[in-house]
Motif scaffolding. Structure first.
Motif, mmCIF file in Angstrom:
data_model
loop_
_atom_site.group_PDB
_atom_site.id
_atom_site.type_symbol
_atom_site.label_atom_id
_atom_site.label_comp_id
_atom_site.label_asym_id
_atom_site.label_seq_id
_atom_site.Cartn_x
_atom_site.Cartn_y
_atom_site.Cartn_z
ATOM 1 N N TYR A 159 0.848 -1.199 0.000
ATOM 2 C CA TYR A 159 0.000 0.000 0.000
ATOM 3 C C TYR A 159 0.885 1.252 0.000
ATOM 4 O O TYR A 159 1.159 1.836 1.053
ATOM 5 C CB TYR A 159 -0.931 0.001 1.212
ATOM 6 C CG TYR A 159 -1.817 -1.221 1.283
ATOM 7 C CD1 TYR A 159 -2.948 -1.314 0.472
ATOM 8 C CD2 TYR A 159 -1.518 -2.277 2.136
ATOM 9 C CE1 TYR A 159 -3.762 -2.436 0.528
ATOM 10 C CE2 TYR A 159 -2.323 -3.406 2.189
ATOM 11 C CZ TYR A 159 -3.444 -3.476 1.374
ATOM 12 O OH TYR A 159 -4.240 -4.590 1.418
ATOM 13 N N GLU B 39 0.414 4.354 -0.879
ATOM 14 C CA GLU B 39 -0.174 5.608 -0.379
ATOM 15 C C GLU B 39 -0.089 5.671 1.143
ATOM 16 O O GLU B 39 0.211 6.705 1.725
ATOM 17 C CB GLU B 39 -1.627 5.725 -0.838
ATOM 18 C CG GLU B 39 -2.301 7.044 -0.444
ATOM 19 C CD GLU B 39 -1.615 8.268 -1.039
ATOM 20 O OE1 GLU B 39 -1.691 9.349 -0.425
ATOM 21 O OE2 GLU B 39 -1.011 8.145 -2.118
ATOM 22 N N SER C 109 -6.206 5.978 3.274
ATOM 23 C CA SER C 109 -5.237 5.249 2.443
ATOM 24 C C SER C 109 -5.102 3.782 2.847
ATOM 25 O O SER C 109 -4.411 3.023 2.171
ATOM 26 C CB SER C 109 -3.861 5.919 2.538
ATOM 27 O OG SER C 109 -3.364 5.867 3.876
ATOM 28 N N SER D 182 -5.979 14.418 -4.156
ATOM 29 C CA SER D 182 -6.789 13.219 -3.943
ATOM 30 C C SER D 182 -8.217 13.589 -3.564
ATOM 31 O O SER D 182 -9.167 12.923 -3.946
ATOM 32 C CB SER D 182 -6.152 12.330 -2.866
ATOM 33 O OG SER D 182 -6.168 12.986 -1.617
#
Length: 461
Positions: free
Chosen positions: A269, A271, A390, A455
């Motif tokens: 992951y 992010e 996230s 985002s």
């Protein structure tokens, strides 16, 4: 919420506040400890390193231990350990012994933090959100007023008072916890029959050992090279040992079934990885000022401990006041605008450090501290929201643990930065150089905050 629940909250709150209180009170005591033990700043900075390294390791380990041995047992044991450490620390014949008792104190207080929230969550079923928010106030409030309490105690008594002040909290918490926290359920057949080998693997003892050896050896190597003023063979060898141990740690964590730090999660992951890097840099900024400014005020500007504590109060209180207001703002606009504002405020505060001189008015110190405090309050909430956005839902628990590790690593790096820049003695020139480095870090955070802003725009579109 009934009376028993309120007393349960008080008993747990008085225990969990000891970790942030003791981690923050020491910031005002560093200059006094230098004089008492005749040490340079690099050597005395181990009083900070030791506490945060021990906390970073003890909290996740004790969280796992509570599942096996019971949360009430871990909490009460932590109080006993903290009591013994707080009683013996003022009797330390050498600085080395003080570090030992400081580590023991960190482990004891971490035991309570690791299980305190879980105890409240399990045993208080009515208005649970309110109860957890009260626990958060105990934690953040203790960190905010720690420098003020430490400054007053040292000014009117001595450095030993910052350890002895824990004893009334410990005794009161123990008496209440013994009566109010329900007894643990008997261990299941699985946990009661768990072998030493399985327990060893569960806590990832090999990973913890490699992490400790690598981090401590690397810190010793870097700080020894700075203290000696030239590159010598001893510090280089120690630093290389630390580097190799950390490489071995990374290799081990990528293969471990129950890793101490789940590095595979970072790779999966990206992010979430960036959020943790950003949070680590935030803590480098905040704690560099938190631990650096009190020594600057006392050693360069000759401000008393009590007045230093009063000045530092503006840092913690601004952070404490802004956090709930930040929550409302972030609910409406997302974390991007708050994190951008925080980065700008911390940049302005860092630039102020560059312009600081021994004749600068005291009010300017308060303004800069307020800027850092507001920025930190925005970051505390904004970074957590960014983390949850996230992270997959099924990994929130793991993500929260990694998030706390990032905080501790940022704190340790801030102490390393102070030790390398200041070396033997705190100076105005060193403080300005620190301001330059922090300005660069703060500007990088401003750039990173645009990622959260973009985002948010993608979500709305």
């Amino acid at each position: 919420m009934n009376a028993r629940s309120r007393w349960l909250m008080i008993s747990v709150g008085l225990g969990i506040l000891l970790n942030p209180l003791n981690s923050s009170m020491i910031s005002v005591a560093i200059a006094r400890l230098q004089k008492v033990y005749q040490l340079d700043f690099t050597e005395v900075s181990w009083i900070i390193f030791s506490f945060y390294i021990a906390s970073a390791i003890a909290q996740p380990v004790m969280g796992k231990a509570s599942d096996l041995f019971g949360r009430r047992k871990i909490f009460l044991t932590g109080l006993v350990v903290a009591f013994v450490a707080s009683l013996l620390a003022p009797l330390s014949p050498t600085f080395g012994w003080l570090i030992v008792f400081r580590i023991v104190q960190s482990i004891g207080t971490s035991m309570m933090v690791a299980v305190g929230m879980a105890i409240v969550r399990i045993h208080i079923t009515e208005k649970q959100a309110t109860a957890l928010s009260v626990m958060s106030i105990f934690l953040s409030g203790a960190a905010a007023i720690g420098p003020f309490i430490g400054g007053v105690l040292i000014q009117w008594w001595d450095w030993s008072a910052i350890f002895l002040v824990n004893i009334p909290f410990v005794v009161t918490s123990f008496v209440l916890a013994w009566r109010m926290i329900p007894k643990d359920e008997p261990p299941t057949s699985v946990t009661s029959q768990m072998s030493f080998r399985k327990w060893y693997d569960l806590i990832d003892a090999t990973g913890i050992l490699l992490f400790i050896v690598g981090l401590v050896a690397l810190l010793v190597g870097l700080l020894s090279a700075k203290s000696s003023g030239h590159v010598s063979l001893g510090p280089v060898i120690i630093g290389l040992i630390g580097l190799f141990a950390l490489v071995a740690f990374v290799r081990h964590e990528l293969k471990a079934a129950s890793p101490f730090i789940p590095l595979r999660t970072f790779a999966k992951y990206p992010e979430m990885t960036w959020v943790n890097i950003e949070f680590m840099l935030v803590n480098v900024l905040y704690y560099s000022l938190f631990f650096g400014l009190p020594s600057y005020l006392q050693m360069v500007r000759h401000v008393s401990e009590s007045h230093t504590g009063i000045l530092m109060l503006s840092l913690g209180l601004c952070s404490l006041i802004v956090s709930p207001l930040a929550g409302r703002w972030i609910d409406k606009s997302g974390p991007g605008p708050a994190l951008l504002t925080s980065g700008i405020l911390m940049t302005l505060g860092s630039v102020w450090m560059v312009t600081m001189n021994p004749t600068s008015p005291v009010i300017s110190v308060c303004v800069s501290l307020a800027a850092f405090g507001v920025g930190n309050g925005l970051n505390n909430v904004g970074m957590q929201v960014a983390l949850f956005k996230s992270s997959p839902k099924e990994m929130i628990g793991v993500a929260s643990g990694v998030f706390m590790t990032s905080r501790y690593l940022g704190t340790i790096l801030s102490s390393l930065l102070l030790g390398i820049i200041m070396g033997g003695k705190f100076s105005a020139g060193g403080f300005r150089l620190l301001g330059v480095i922090l300005s660069v870090i703060a500007l990088s955070l401003v750039c990173m905050s645009w990622r959260h802003r973009n985002s948010r725009q993608l979500e709305e579109s």
